[in-house]
Design an enzyme around this catalytic site. Sequence first.
Site, PDB file in Angstrom:
ATOM      1  N   ASP A  42       0.792  -1.203   0.134  1.00 16.96           N
ATOM      2  CA  ASP A  42       0.108  -0.145   0.077  1.00 16.96           C
ATOM      3  C   ASP A  42       0.916   1.217   0.038  1.00 16.96           C
ATOM      4  O   ASP A  42       1.732   1.241   0.885  1.00 16.96           O
ATOM      5  CB  ASP A  42      -0.833   0.101   1.350  1.00 16.96           C
ATOM      6  N   TYR A  47       2.801  10.130  -0.383  1.00 18.31           N
ATOM      7  CA  TYR A  47       4.065   9.673   0.450  1.00 18.31           C
ATOM      8  C   TYR A  47       5.122   9.946  -0.265  1.00 18.31           C
ATOM      9  O   TYR A  47       6.279   9.940   0.264  1.00 18.31           O
ATOM     10  CB  TYR A  47       3.768   8.096   0.505  1.00 18.31           C
ATOM     11  N   HIS A 105      -7.786   9.517  -1.290  1.00 19.80           N
ATOM     12  CA  HIS A 105      -6.949   9.568  -0.114  1.00 19.80           C
ATOM     13  C   HIS A 105      -7.831  10.103   0.867  1.00 19.80           C
ATOM     14  O   HIS A 105      -7.595   9.577   2.159  1.00 19.80           O
ATOM     15  CB  HIS A 105      -5.639  10.245  -0.429  1.00 19.80           C
TER      16      HIS A 105
END
Length: 293
Positions: A42, A47, A105
């Site tokens: 994931d 990120y 998200h």
Amino acid sequence: MKLTLNNGIPMPALGLGVFQSAPEQTTAAVEAALAAGYRHIDTAAAYGNEREVGEGIRRSGLDRSEVLIETKVWVSDYGYDQALHAWDKATGKLGVEYLDLFILHQPAPDRFERTIAAYRALETLLAEGRVRAIGVSNFMPHHLKQLLDSTDVVPAVNQIELHPYFAQRDVQAMDAEHGILTQAWSPIGGITFYPGWGENRRNVMRDPAIAAVARAHGKTPAQVMLRWHLQQGRSAIPKSTTPARIAENFDVFDFELSAEDIAAIDALGTGVRSGPDPDEARTERFAMPIPEA
């Protein structure tokens, strides 16, 4: 151990999360996870380590089809055309031709019309075979209701903060009602001690009740919490960059918690969120641009 998503796609219940994994550590962590037996990674555009995830998968020597790749569209790429382009950016960085699970998200309720448009783009990607399943992250029941009322495809997954101190039973119930798999981020309570989030918070890893269950089974507190998720039918994506810890987190298939164990862990809920509130408009953070490459 695999779970079946609501469109029939099988998904390994346990995956490696790479939130706050520095890019220079991510490739090795993914490689170590795949060597330990993980087949689900994931990541997320936000990120900043999708490229390194892809490199770790390639270095593993595994065929692309053997690894379920999950990534997320960031809020700055919400909107229909923008979310379609987010797929281009994600697959380019990961070095793959399709995504297994592509999710939004955040609900970003301060601009929910763009959230809906982004989800419609995910529906298009699904219909075209460019993704195998779509979903959401951090959606509370009221966000889910708005989404379901405005779109056609029920999300396959809702990834939420979920650990013994904050189990979000209302979200789990709504997910179950609609056939949406609940996936736990911070499944072993990591958000309660990540830098920037852990001040003045109790560390669930040190909870005496969990320690007692761990001792009884000859396991670690982290292993007990992961087993707690799996036995209740959830997906979990623990994060680590330490090979020994990565392997330890995967060593959870050789024991079973009793009903009493599960009840003891269930009783630890505080109802207090440790991570960001999904209803909070984080204007500056949401505006963070996702690089093209």
